[in-house]
Design a protein around this motif. Structure first.
Motif: not given
Length: 353
Positions: A334-339
């Protein structure tokens, strides 16, 4: 004389035929003539309307008017206009078009038009309304109705914001990151900002724009979390990612540095024992990591500790401070993004590669 009469009769018939066809091709221009404009009858002038976000799609009011008179059987178009009361429709707002004698507005439609006309959210103000009739394809032979004035209290679902300019972005309030209040009228602003060495807080002007010359705040010089708007000092910082809290009524602020964010949980290779560090991208103002996950659970936490962490209560894709563990839908890379770039609307994404 008898022959002349026959010619005259034929000529008159030809003229009548041509005239009939000319009228048929453009009845509106040849036959119709304005005799009286439309007349607004509902709602009554002086009516008060309090609009609500909870009823956005419900009808707020219905305009009803009597037909305009063009002294002919012809299709009539009606355009509704709104304007801030007393401006004589110098900058009218389009309120809709119809061929009927009525037009309904939902709460949202009337709210958008009222805000565009110049009313402020949650403050009652007067709006003038009129109807303009016309015929044909070129809005020909316009007639203007009477004007009614309706007292409207609009709303907003946008949270109030203040800007955080500084040397982290060139001291430009217009492009600075923002903090958001918990609700309209509240003074408790929060948000995440990458800071360098100095910054300030700037309020929007009446049109919502951030610029120098607006009300702004800095430190009172004690550097103990006290704000002033006169004779202030720039607020100092060491480079890093900060969670800022500001109260513009009590004139206080705090800055907590959370530069290190990681992914932790039973779905990660290290389980609940240690973080998997994420990387900050200043261009997107997000943290991200590409990682193998199992179909289990994860959370986000700062500075390798549990004092500051986020989960997702309700599994709606929005982050909650201290919220529930986040379920990984299936095992994979997975590519996990925290925004954190949108204040008070913190989010994340899990994208299977």
């Amino acid at each position: 004389m008898k022959k002349l009469n026959k010619i005259s009769a034929g000529f008159l018939a030809l003229v009548a035929f041509v005239g009939f066809n000319a009228c048929s091709e453009d009845d509106n221009l040849i036959i119709a003539s304005p005799e009286g404009g439309p007349e607004l009858v509902t709602p009554a002038s002086g009516t008060s309307l309090v609009l609500s976000a909870a009823n956005e799609q419900s009808v707020a009011t219905t305009l009803v008017w009597n037909d305009a008179d063009y002294n002919a059987q012809t299709a009539i178009s009606y355009d509704v206009e709104l304007a801030l009361s007393g401006t004589e429709f110098a900058a009218p707002i389009a309120g809709g078009s119809t061929n009927e004698r009525f037009l309904s507005w939902t709460n949202q439609q009337l709210n958008d038009a009222s805000i565009a006309a110049g009313l402020s959210p949650f403050v009652a103000g007067d709006i003038d309304i009129r109807v303009i009739s016309s015929i044909g394809t070129q809005d020909a032979q316009e007639q203007v109705s009477n004007v009614i004035t309706v007292n409207i209290t609009p709303y907003t679902t946008s949270l109030p914001k203040i800007a955080v300019p500084g040397n982290h972005q060139g001291w430009d309030p217009a492009t600075a990151p923002t903090l958001a209040a918990s609700e309209f009228g509240a003074s408790d602003y929060e948000g995440y900002v990458w800071l360098e060495t100095e910054y300030k807080f700037v309020a929007p002007d009446e049109t919502g724009n951030f610029a120098w010359g607006n009300l702004d705040w800095g430190d009172d010089g004690s550097f103990s979390g006290i704000l002033v708007d006169d004779g202030e000092s720039n607020v100092p910082a060491t480079p890093g990612y900060y969670y800022l809290q500001v109260d513009t009524e009590n004139l206080t602020y705090s800055a907590s540095q959370y530069s290190n964010w990681g992914l932790i949980g039973s779905g990660t290779p290290t389980g609940w024992d240690s973080d998997n560090d994420m990387t900050y991208d200043p261009a997107t103002q997000t943290f991200s990591i590409t990682i193998d996950l199992t179909a289990d659970e994860i959370k986000f936490r700062a500075n390798d500790g549990w004092d500051w962490n986020y989960g997702d209560t309700g599994a709606d894709g929005k982050l909650d401070n201290g919220g529930d563990n986040i379920a990984v839908p299936a095992a994979g890379n997975y590519t996990v993004v925290l925004d954190f770039s949108n204040p008070r609307e913190y989010s994340y994404t899990l994208t299977l590669n």
